[in-house]
Write an enzyme that holds these catalytic residues in place. Sequence first.
Site, short mmCIF file in Angstrom:
data_model
loop_
_atom_site.label_atom_id
_atom_site.label_comp_id
_atom_site.label_asym_id
_atom_site.label_seq_id
_atom_site.Cartn_x
_atom_site.Cartn_y
_atom_site.Cartn_z
N ARG A 179 -14.54 -4.39 4.03
CA ARG A 179 -13.78 -3.27 4.39
C ARG A 179 -14.90 -1.90 4.71
NH1 ARG A 179 -7.91 -0.55 2.19
NH2 ARG A 179 -7.44 -2.23 3.61
N HIS A 225 -7.51 -3.69 11.88
CA HIS A 225 -6.94 -4.24 10.65
C HIS A 225 -6.12 -5.61 10.78
CE1 HIS A 225 -6.26 -4.26 6.67
NE2 HIS A 225 -5.15 -3.54 6.23
N GLN A 228 -3.79 -7.48 8.09
CA GLN A 228 -2.62 -6.68 7.96
C GLN A 228 -1.61 -7.20 8.99
OE1 GLN A 228 -1.41 -4.29 5.58
NE2 GLN A 228 0.62 -5.04 6.43
N ASP A 268 2.75 4.10 10.21
CA ASP A 268 1.49 4.13 9.08
C ASP A 268 1.22 5.43 9.00
OD1 ASP A 268 -0.59 3.24 7.86
OD2 ASP A 268 -2.05 2.88 9.42
N CYS A 301 2.33 -0.74 6.71
CA CYS A 301 1.35 -1.75 5.84
C CYS A 301 1.26 -1.18 4.32
CB CYS A 301 0.05 -1.65 6.74
SG CYS A 301 -0.77 0.19 6.72
N ARG A 321 0.26 -10.61 2.62
CA ARG A 321 -1.15 -10.28 2.56
C ARG A 321 -1.78 -11.49 2.04
NH1 ARG A 321 -3.34 -5.52 3.77
NH2 ARG A 321 -4.93 -6.64 3.74
N1 CP Z 1 -2.35 -2.22 3.74
C1 CP Z 1 -3.57 -2.24 3.33
O1 CP Z 1 -4.67 -2.83 3.64
O2 CP Z 1 -3.49 -1.62 1.70
P1 CP Z 1 -4.91 -1.39 1.00
O3 CP Z 1 -5.60 -0.09 1.76
O4 CP Z 1 -3.98 -1.05 -0.27
O5 CP Z 1 -6.15 -2.56 0.89
N1 NVA Z 2 -4.31 3.46 8.98
C1 NVA Z 2 -4.85 3.21 7.85
C2 NVA Z 2 -4.42 1.94 6.98
C3 NVA Z 2 -4.64 1.87 5.40
C4 NVA Z 2 -4.40 0.39 5.18
C5 NVA Z 2 -6.16 3.82 7.17
O1 NVA Z 2 -7.26 3.28 8.09
O2 NVA Z 2 -6.42 4.45 6.33
#
Ligand code: CP
Ligand code: NVA
Length: 308
Positions: free
Chosen positions: A107, A134, A137, A225, A266, A294
Site C-alpha cells: 500500500r 484500489h 477492494q 467513499d 469501503c 476483503r
Molecule cells: N477499505 C480499506 O482498504 O480499508 P483500510 O484502509 O482499513 O485497509
Molecule cells: N479513498 C480512500 C480509501 C481508503 C480505503 C483513501 O485513499 O484514503
Amino acid sequence: MNHFLDIHTTDAKDLRSIIDTAQAMKTARNGRPKGTKDDDQPLAGRMVALIFEKPSTRTRISFDVGVRQMGGETMVLSGADMQLGHGETIADTARVLSRYVDLIMIRTFEEATLLEMAEYADVPVINGLTNRTHPCQIMADVMTFEEHRGPIADKKVVWSGDGNNVFASFAHAAGQFGFDLTFTGPETLDPEPAWFEYCAGKGRPITVQRDPVKAVTDADLVVTDTWVSMHDPQSARERRHNQLRPYQVNEALMKHAKDDALFMHCLPAHRDDEATSAVMDGPHSVIFDEAENRLHAQKAVMRYCLGV
Ligand code: CP
Ligand code: NVA
C-alpha cells in the site's frame, strides 16, 4: 507468476475465476472459527511481505489472516521503518525482498512505486491501494454484490461523491464485469479522463449526472467513499466538504434507488459526512459483508498470483 496490479490490467477471465474461487473458499469455511486453517493449505511454506506506507485496518488484517488461514506466514512492514523510507530505491528493495519472500503486497502513495516494485521483483506484487486505484477492494465489492443479488453484469451502479481511487477501480470493474456506472459529484472532483476513455472503449461509457437524485434513480447499487482520502491535503478538507455535501448518501437519496438496492462503502467512513448512520446501519447496507469479503477475495487473489 502473476502480479495483481489493477482490475483493468488483469484478464477478465482471471477476474471471474478469482471471484468464483473466493466464494467457494468462503463457502468451504462455512463459518468455522477465524483462527482455524483452511482444509487446503496452498500457502504452506510461503512467506508474504505486507508493506504499508499509509494506515490500514482492513487491508492489513484481512491479508494477514488470509495468509495464515492458507498455511503461510506474513511479515507486516511499515515503509517508514524500512530503508525504503530512507532513500533506498524501490528497485533495490524489490530485488532484495524477492530473495526472502514469495509474495509482496504494498500500500503506497504513487502508482509509480507499485509499478516499479512489480518491474524489479521476481515474485508477484499485489496493489493494496495507491493514490490512483484500489483493486482488492472492488474485487470484494463485486463478490459482495453477487452474493446478495446475483450477477453484477448489466446492473446500475451509482457512485456519489469524490471521483477518487476507489471509484477508479469501480470504473475498471464496470469495463471488465460489464455493468453500467454512473458518477454523481461536483465537476471539480470528477474522475480522471483516462477512466472515461477506458470504459467507453469497453462499450460501457460512464454516465455523469450532476443531480444526485436523478443519478440514483433505479440504482441497483449505491456507493460512496470518504470525502478526503489519505493522500489528499488536509488543507482541502473544508472545501471538499462544502463541494460534496449535496452528494451525501442519506435515506432521502436512497429512496430513489430500487427498493432492493444495496449500499456499499469501503470503510473507513466518516459517519454523517459522506453517508448517514441511518443508511450505513440500514436495510440496504452491506458494508460489513464487504469488509469480510476483503479476506475471501484476497485469498483468491493470492492463489492467482502464486498459481496455487
Ligand atoms: N477499505 C480499506 O482498504 O480499508 P483500510 O484502509 O482499513 O485497509
Ligand atoms: N479513498 C480512500 C480509501 C481508503 C480505503 C483513501 O485513499 O484514503
